[in-house]
Motif scaffolding. Structure first.
Motif, PDB file in Angstrom:
ATOM      1  N   SER A  34      25.460  -2.601  21.986  1.00 10.57           N
ATOM      2  CA  SER A  34      24.706  -1.436  22.455  1.00 10.57           C
ATOM      3  C   SER A  34      25.383  -0.168  21.949  1.00 10.57           C
ATOM      4  O   SER A  34      26.542  -0.187  21.534  1.00 10.57           O
ATOM      5  N   GLU A  35      24.653   0.934  21.987  1.00 10.21           N
ATOM      6  CA  GLU A  35      25.217   2.243  21.609  1.00 10.21           C
ATOM      7  C   GLU A  35      26.480   2.541  22.423  1.00 10.21           C
ATOM      8  O   GLU A  35      27.466   3.052  21.902  1.00 10.21           O
ATOM      9  N   GLU A  36      26.410   2.200  23.693  1.00  9.80           N
ATOM     10  CA  GLU A  36      27.520   2.483  24.598  1.00  9.80           C
ATOM     11  C   GLU A  36      28.769   1.682  24.208  1.00  9.80           C
ATOM     12  O   GLU A  36      29.887   2.214  24.188  1.00  9.80           O
ATOM     13  N   LEU A  37      28.544   0.420  23.875  1.00 11.13           N
ATOM     14  CA  LEU A  37      29.667  -0.430  23.461  1.00 11.13           C
ATOM     15  C   LEU A  37      30.278   0.086  22.149  1.00 11.13           C
ATOM     16  O   LEU A  37      31.502   0.170  22.006  1.00 11.13           O
ATOM     17  N   ILE A  38      29.424   0.448  21.208  1.00 11.05           N
ATOM     18  CA  ILE A  38      29.919   0.955  19.918  1.00 11.05           C
ATOM     19  C   ILE A  38      30.769   2.202  20.132  1.00 11.05           C
ATOM     20  O   ILE A  38      31.794   2.405  19.488  1.00 11.05           O
ATOM     21  N   LYS A  39      30.337   3.014  21.084  1.00 15.90           N
ATOM     22  CA  LYS A  39      31.066   4.245  21.371  1.00 15.90           C
ATOM     23  C   LYS A  39      32.464   3.949  21.914  1.00 15.90           C
ATOM     24  O   LYS A  39      33.458   4.514  21.456  1.00 15.90           O
ATOM     25  N   SER A  40      32.542   3.049  22.888  1.00 17.68           N
ATOM     26  CA  SER A  40      33.870   2.772  23.450  1.00 17.68           C
ATOM     27  C   SER A  40      34.738   2.006  22.451  1.00 17.68           C
ATOM     28  O   SER A  40      35.947   2.231  22.370  1.00 17.68           O
ATOM     29  N   ASN A  51      20.261  -1.234   7.076  1.00 18.95           N
ATOM     30  CA  ASN A  51      20.061  -0.212   8.091  1.00 18.95           C
ATOM     31  C   ASN A  51      21.056  -0.385   9.233  1.00 18.95           C
ATOM     32  O   ASN A  51      20.701  -0.383  10.399  1.00 18.95           O
ATOM     33  N   GLU A  52      22.320  -0.508   8.863  1.00 21.01           N
ATOM     34  CA  GLU A  52      23.362  -0.792   9.848  1.00 21.01           C
ATOM     35  C   GLU A  52      23.766   0.499  10.558  1.00 21.01           C
ATOM     36  O   GLU A  52      23.813   1.556   9.951  1.00 21.01           O
ATOM     37  N   ASN A  53      24.047   0.367  11.835  1.00 21.08           N
ATOM     38  CA  ASN A  53      24.494   1.516  12.627  1.00 21.08           C
ATOM     39  C   ASN A  53      25.807   2.067  12.047  1.00 21.08           C
ATOM     40  O   ASN A  53      26.786   1.344  11.886  1.00 21.08           O
ATOM     41  N   ILE A  54      25.804   3.349  11.741  1.00 16.10           N
ATOM     42  CA  ILE A  54      26.935   3.958  11.035  1.00 16.10           C
ATOM     43  C   ILE A  54      28.223   3.927  11.879  1.00 16.10           C
ATOM     44  O   ILE A  54      29.306   3.632  11.380  1.00 16.10           O
ATOM     45  N   ALA A  55      28.086   4.177  13.176  1.00 18.70           N
ATOM     46  CA  ALA A  55      29.266   4.171  14.054  1.00 18.70           C
ATOM     47  C   ALA A  55      29.817   2.755  14.230  1.00 18.70           C
ATOM     48  O   ALA A  55      31.029   2.563  14.420  1.00 18.70           O
ATOM     49  N   LYS A  56      28.931   1.776  14.136  1.00 18.87           N
ATOM     50  CA  LYS A  56      29.375   0.381  14.226  1.00 18.87           C
ATOM     51  C   LYS A  56      30.180   0.001  12.977  1.00 18.87           C
ATOM     52  O   LYS A  56      31.233  -0.621  13.068  1.00 18.87           O
ATOM     53  N   VAL A  57      29.674   0.402  11.812  1.00 22.75           N
ATOM     54  CA  VAL A  57      30.392   0.115  10.562  1.00 22.75           C
ATOM     55  C   VAL A  57      31.787   0.726  10.614  1.00 22.75           C
ATOM     56  O   VAL A  57      32.777   0.098  10.238  1.00 22.75           O
TER      57      VAL A  57
END
Ligand SMILES: [Zn+2]
Length: 247
Positions: A212-218, A129-135
């Motif tokens: 965090s979501e924010e970190l993954i985004k940047s 269940n890995e975060n898709i944007a992180k992958v």
């Protein structure tokens, strides 16, 4: 004609002639190769079910007079990553990951390390269940590192000074204030740490950090720009993936 056996994953498929399919297979032994799977639209075709995007398998191939395109004889599937076929977001991400892999590697250029980080990423999308944007972000950065574009992290990419402050997408890494150019991405501690981690960690641990979501985004914004600028390419599959995320 010579017959060869290769283990790999189908990273692209397209229709070819009447009822055939052209495959790009990223193999361990031969790098990315092209092969035609004949008659896949016939109900009796053994290779039909397996001649699919993301099928990981042992392929029996014929290498004939046309050196650039092989013929698929049979496919022994190891893993079809089937959960992905039901998730258009993840599937479209896999198309993009395949595209950037091809643009780093080109044809007929074996690289087991890149194959393994790609497989790890696809596995994480299919079964964890890995975060898709992180992958996405982590694969982009790790691919660049392994593919010959390792960014400088602790020292200025231009002058070697230890006083780095921002990531220069064009110069390929962290830079000092004197050397920073036009393509700067500002850093904060968390973003810097994440880049430091991904560029130095063991391949199999590349997703083993908290973000965090924010970190993954940047991070994802930096990594996708880094690839696009260094490869001097715009990826339609990235736009498509982003459009799928909006749905
Ligand atoms: Zn400098």
């Amino acid at each position: 004609m010579a017959e060869i056996r290769a283990r790999g994953i189908i990273i692209k498929q397209s229709d070819y002639g009447e009822g055939h399919r052209m495959l790009s297979i990223f193999t361990e032994e031969y790098g990315i190769i092209k092969a035609v799977s004949y008659g896949v639209k016939k109900a009796k075709s053994k290779a039909a079910a397996s001649s699919q995007f993301l099928c990981y398998a042992d392929f029996d191939l014929y290498k004939g007079a046309n050196k650039d395109v092989m013929t698929v004889n049979s496919i022994d599937t190891i893993d079809g990553f089937y959960p992905l076929s039901e998730d258009i977001k993840k599937l479209s991400l896999c198309v993009y990951l395949s595209d950037i892999t091809y643009s780093i590697l080109g044809m007929n250029n074996p690289d087991a390390r890149i194959l393994h980080i790609l497989l790890n990423s696809i596995y994480a999308l299919a079964y964890r269940n890995e975060n898709i944007a992180k992958v996405k972000a982590v694969y982009e950065m790790k691919l660049m590192c392994v593919g010959g574009y390792m960014p400088s992290v602790h020292e200025c990419a231009s002058c070697g000074s230890g006083k780095v402050f921002a990531f220069d997408l064009l110069k390929g890494g962290m830079v000092c204030r004197d050397c920073g150019g036009k393509y700067l991405v500002k850093m904060d501690k968390n973003l810097y740490r994440a880049i430091d981690y991904i560029t130095s960690c063991e391949d199999k641990k590349m997703l083993s950090f908290n973000a965090s979501e924010e970190l993954i985004k940047s991070l994802g914004s930096l990594t996708e720009q880094y690839i696009a600028l260094q490869m001097d390419q715009r990826y339609a599959s990235l736009d498509y993936y982003k459009a799928m995320l909006e749905m």
